[in-house]
Design a protein around this motif. Structure first.
Motif, PDB file in Angstrom:
ATOM      1  N   ILE A 137       1.164  -0.904   0.172  1.00 34.17           N
ATOM      2  CA  ILE A 137      -0.038  -0.013  -0.021  1.00 34.17           C
ATOM      3  C   ILE A 137       0.825   1.475  -0.182  1.00 34.17           C
ATOM      4  O   ILE A 137       1.898   1.159   1.278  1.00 34.17           O
ATOM      5  N   VAL A 138       0.555   1.907  -0.906  1.00 33.50           N
ATOM      6  CA  VAL A 138       1.602   3.749  -1.360  1.00 33.50           C
ATOM      7  C   VAL A 138       0.420   4.576  -0.856  1.00 33.50           C
ATOM      8  O   VAL A 138      -0.679   4.605  -1.378  1.00 33.50           O
ATOM      9  N   GLN A 139       0.754   5.598   0.223  1.00 31.16           N
ATOM     10  CA  GLN A 139      -0.227   7.048   0.165  1.00 31.16           C
ATOM     11  C   GLN A 139       0.907   7.940  -1.050  1.00 31.16           C
ATOM     12  O   GLN A 139       2.707   7.862  -0.767  1.00 31.16           O
ATOM     13  N   ALA A 140       0.054   8.542  -1.752  1.00 31.74           N
ATOM     14  CA  ALA A 140       0.813   8.834  -3.011  1.00 31.74           C
ATOM     15  C   ALA A 140       0.025  10.808  -3.421  1.00 31.74           C
ATOM     16  O   ALA A 140       0.097  10.774  -4.254  1.00 31.74           O
ATOM     17  N   GLY A 141      -0.126  11.078  -2.185  1.00 31.80           N
ATOM     18  CA  GLY A 141      -0.623  12.148  -1.782  1.00 31.80           C
ATOM     19  C   GLY A 141      -1.507  12.558  -2.922  1.00 31.80           C
ATOM     20  O   GLY A 141      -1.962  11.691  -2.927  1.00 31.80           O
ATOM     21  N   SER A 142      -1.794  14.105  -3.609  1.00 23.30           N
ATOM     22  CA  SER A 142      -3.360  13.462  -4.128  1.00 23.30           C
ATOM     23  C   SER A 142      -3.024  14.139  -5.663  1.00 23.30           C
ATOM     24  O   SER A 142      -2.506  14.738  -6.014  1.00 23.30           O
ATOM     25  N   SER A 143      -4.200  13.034  -6.296  1.00 22.41           N
ATOM     26  CA  SER A 143      -3.698  12.608  -7.658  1.00 22.41           C
ATOM     27  C   SER A 143      -4.470  13.503  -8.125  1.00 22.41           C
ATOM     28  O   SER A 143      -4.741  14.112  -9.654  1.00 22.41           O
ATOM     29  N   PHE A 144      -5.390  15.052  -7.689  1.00 17.27           N
ATOM     30  CA  PHE A 144      -6.278  15.763  -8.123  1.00 17.27           C
ATOM     31  C   PHE A 144      -5.513  16.740  -8.326  1.00 17.27           C
ATOM     32  O   PHE A 144      -4.678  17.704  -9.071  1.00 17.27           O
ATOM     33  N   LEU A 145      -4.358  17.632  -7.360  1.00 18.17           N
ATOM     34  CA  LEU A 145      -4.003  18.315  -7.396  1.00 18.17           C
ATOM     35  C   LEU A 145      -2.188  18.075  -7.629  1.00 18.17           C
ATOM     36  O   LEU A 145      -1.939  19.158  -8.413  1.00 18.17           O
ATOM     37  N   PHE A 146      -1.685  17.250  -7.608  1.00 20.85           N
ATOM     38  CA  PHE A 146      -0.477  16.160  -8.427  1.00 20.85           C
ATOM     39  C   PHE A 146      -0.676  15.460  -8.825  1.00 20.85           C
ATOM     40  O   PHE A 146       0.455  14.228  -9.202  1.00 20.85           O
ATOM     41  N   PRO A 147      -1.612  16.016 -10.836  1.00 20.66           N
ATOM     42  CA  PRO A 147      -1.843  14.169 -11.207  1.00 20.66           C
ATOM     43  C   PRO A 147      -0.362  13.676 -11.686  1.00 20.66           C
ATOM     44  O   PRO A 147      -0.326  12.665 -12.043  1.00 20.66           O
ATOM     45  N   ARG A 148       0.044  14.522 -12.659  1.00 19.49           N
ATOM     46  CA  ARG A 148       1.945  14.138 -12.989  1.00 19.49           C
ATOM     47  C   ARG A 148       2.954  13.785 -12.188  1.00 19.49           C
ATOM     48  O   ARG A 148       2.621  12.476 -12.482  1.00 19.49           O
ATOM     49  N   GLU A 149       2.894  13.722 -10.631  1.00 15.70           N
ATOM     50  CA  GLU A 149       3.381  13.048 -10.139  1.00 15.70           C
ATOM     51  C   GLU A 149       3.239  12.406  -8.954  1.00 15.70           C
ATOM     52  O   GLU A 149       3.495  10.672  -9.075  1.00 15.70           O
ATOM     53  N   ALA A 165     -14.461   1.865  -4.778  1.00  9.62           N
ATOM     54  CA  ALA A 165     -15.650   1.963  -6.199  1.00  9.62           C
ATOM     55  C   ALA A 165     -14.803   3.653  -6.418  1.00  9.62           C
ATOM     56  O   ALA A 165     -15.518   3.811  -7.239  1.00  9.62           O
ATOM     57  N   LEU A 166     -14.366   4.231  -5.325  1.00 10.31           N
ATOM     58  CA  LEU A 166     -13.869   5.713  -5.640  1.00 10.31           C
ATOM     59  C   LEU A 166     -13.327   6.200  -6.660  1.00 10.31           C
ATOM     60  O   LEU A 166     -12.642   6.479  -7.330  1.00 10.31           O
ATOM     61  N   GLY A 167     -12.228   4.934  -6.136  1.00  8.30           N
ATOM     62  CA  GLY A 167     -10.490   4.739  -7.778  1.00  8.30           C
ATOM     63  C   GLY A 167     -10.072   6.253  -7.263  1.00  8.30           C
ATOM     64  O   GLY A 167      -9.918   6.518  -5.855  1.00  8.30           O
ATOM     65  N   SER A 168      -9.696   7.407  -8.207  1.00  8.80           N
ATOM     66  CA  SER A 168      -8.945   8.259  -7.951  1.00  8.80           C
ATOM     67  C   SER A 168      -9.328   9.362  -9.466  1.00  8.80           C
ATOM     68  O   SER A 168      -9.451   8.760  -9.943  1.00  8.80           O
ATOM     69  N   TYR A 169      -9.155  10.728  -8.934  1.00  7.90           N
ATOM     70  CA  TYR A 169      -8.758  12.023  -9.515  1.00  7.90           C
ATOM     71  C   TYR A 169      -8.387  11.560 -10.921  1.00  7.90           C
ATOM     72  O   TYR A 169      -7.120  10.994 -11.146  1.00  7.90           O
ATOM     73  N   ASN A 170      -8.913  12.060 -12.034  1.00 10.48           N
ATOM     74  CA  ASN A 170      -8.136  11.714 -13.218  1.00 10.48           C
ATOM     75  C   ASN A 170      -8.351  10.797 -14.198  1.00 10.48           C
ATOM     76  O   ASN A 170      -6.795  10.816 -14.960  1.00 10.48           O
ATOM     77  N   ARG A 171      -7.880   9.629 -13.129  1.00  3.50           N
ATOM     78  CA  ARG A 171      -7.487   8.206 -13.861  1.00  3.50           C
ATOM     79  C   ARG A 171      -8.440   7.266 -14.018  1.00  3.50           C
ATOM     80  O   ARG A 171      -8.964   6.598 -14.415  1.00  3.50           O
TER      81      ARG A 171
END
Length: 291
Positions: free
Chosen positions: A200-212, A284-290
């Motif tokens: 499990i990886v915490q990966a920050g905000s997919s919305f604010l930092f989609p590239r990273e 069910a939520l997934g992530s932003y932008n993906r």
């Protein structure tokens, strides 16, 4: 990227959210405002969110809602494995992830790895509300080492784990944490996991930092056969935190709420936020932008 800082009159903490977004938080009391060998450590009591830990100006967690973050980080991976016996935490932080792991009766050993010994000493003294003295659990083995070096050495020895939790600083945060999200490290973790293991990886905000975020996701996806994304709103962060759950066998999306609740119950785990229904909702939520 500029770091957050403390200003006076009135006493406020300026929290970095995104490159052009900051949030002012009123501070009631300062416990630690020091620079260790590796990073700046700020431990304060916020008026609205209680005690809080900032590393290099970025909020790591706050007392009133950290359980939302840490339960969402730890339990989906633990429940997916079922009855994990050996767990590795890369990035000890506040010790709250450790607190959640040691709740499991199935766990025989949990290894915590952090590069910053001074930070953990501050945490042990000032953030007991977060770790609940979980460091004193006899199953805990503390290691102070760079996570990259630890993974590289452990791959050589052939040591295995059931769950690996990456609770490091965000991939767009400090240089210390950013280098751990590399292909070599993720591939090393894959080889360290047992056949039904989970990362499990915490990966920050997919919305604010989609590239990273996308770079981390693509790296994990390159190596693991099953990769699931989910997110949870953390009020003190002011955004939804994104997580990447990678497994070798069991698909966490297919776990029913009844199975999740039964696994928690069998292991004697009590939670405030996470349960079977929440698990299904997160998956069910997934992530932003993906999605």
């Amino acid at each position: 990227m500029s770091n957050g800082y403390v200003i006076h009159n009135p006493l406020q903490c300026v929290q970095y959210i995104a490159p052009h977004t900051w949030v002012y938080m009123s501070v009631r009391r300062i416990f630690v405002n020091e620079r260790t060998k590796y990073q700046h450590v700020l431990i304060v009591e916020l008026e609205d969110f209680g005690k809080a830990l900032f590393l290099d100006g970025i909020l790591q967690s706050a007392q009133v809602d950290e359980y939302i973050y840490h339960e969402s980080l730890v339990h989906p991976a633990m429940v997916t494995v079922g009855n994990p016996e050996r767990v590795l935490i890369l990035g000890t932080g506040e010790g709250a992830a450790l607190r959640e792991v040691v709740k499991y009766s199935s766990v025989k050993e949990v290894v915590t790895v952090d590069i910053d010994y001074e930070l953990i000493n501050y945490v042990k003294e000032y953030l007991k509300e977060f770790h609940n003295d979980s460091f004193k659990d006899p199953r805990v083995k503390e290691i102070y080492q760079d996570a990259v070096d630890y993974v590289r050495n452990t791959v050589t020895t052939g040591e295995k784990f059931d769950v690996v939790i990456m609770d490091l600083t965000d991939p767009y945060g400090s240089e210390i944490g950013a280098k751990v999200y590399s292909v070599d490290v993720i591939r090393g973790i894959y080889s360290m996991l047992n056949d039904n293991g989970a990362l499990i990886v915490q990966a920050g905000s997919s919305f604010l930092f989609p590239r990273e975020y996308g770079l981390v996701y693509d790296t994990v996806k390159l190596i693991f056969p099953l990769v699931t994304e989910y997110q949870v709103w953390v009020p003190s962060f002011m955004y939804s935190e994104s997580f990447i759950l990678a497994t070798k066998g069991v698909n966490p999306i297919k776990l029913s709420s009844d199975i999740v609740d039964a696994t928690l119950r069998i292991n004697g785990v009590k939670t405030r936020f996470y349960n079977g229904k929440v698990h299904s909702a997160l998956m069910a939520l997934g992530s932003y932008n993906r999605t």
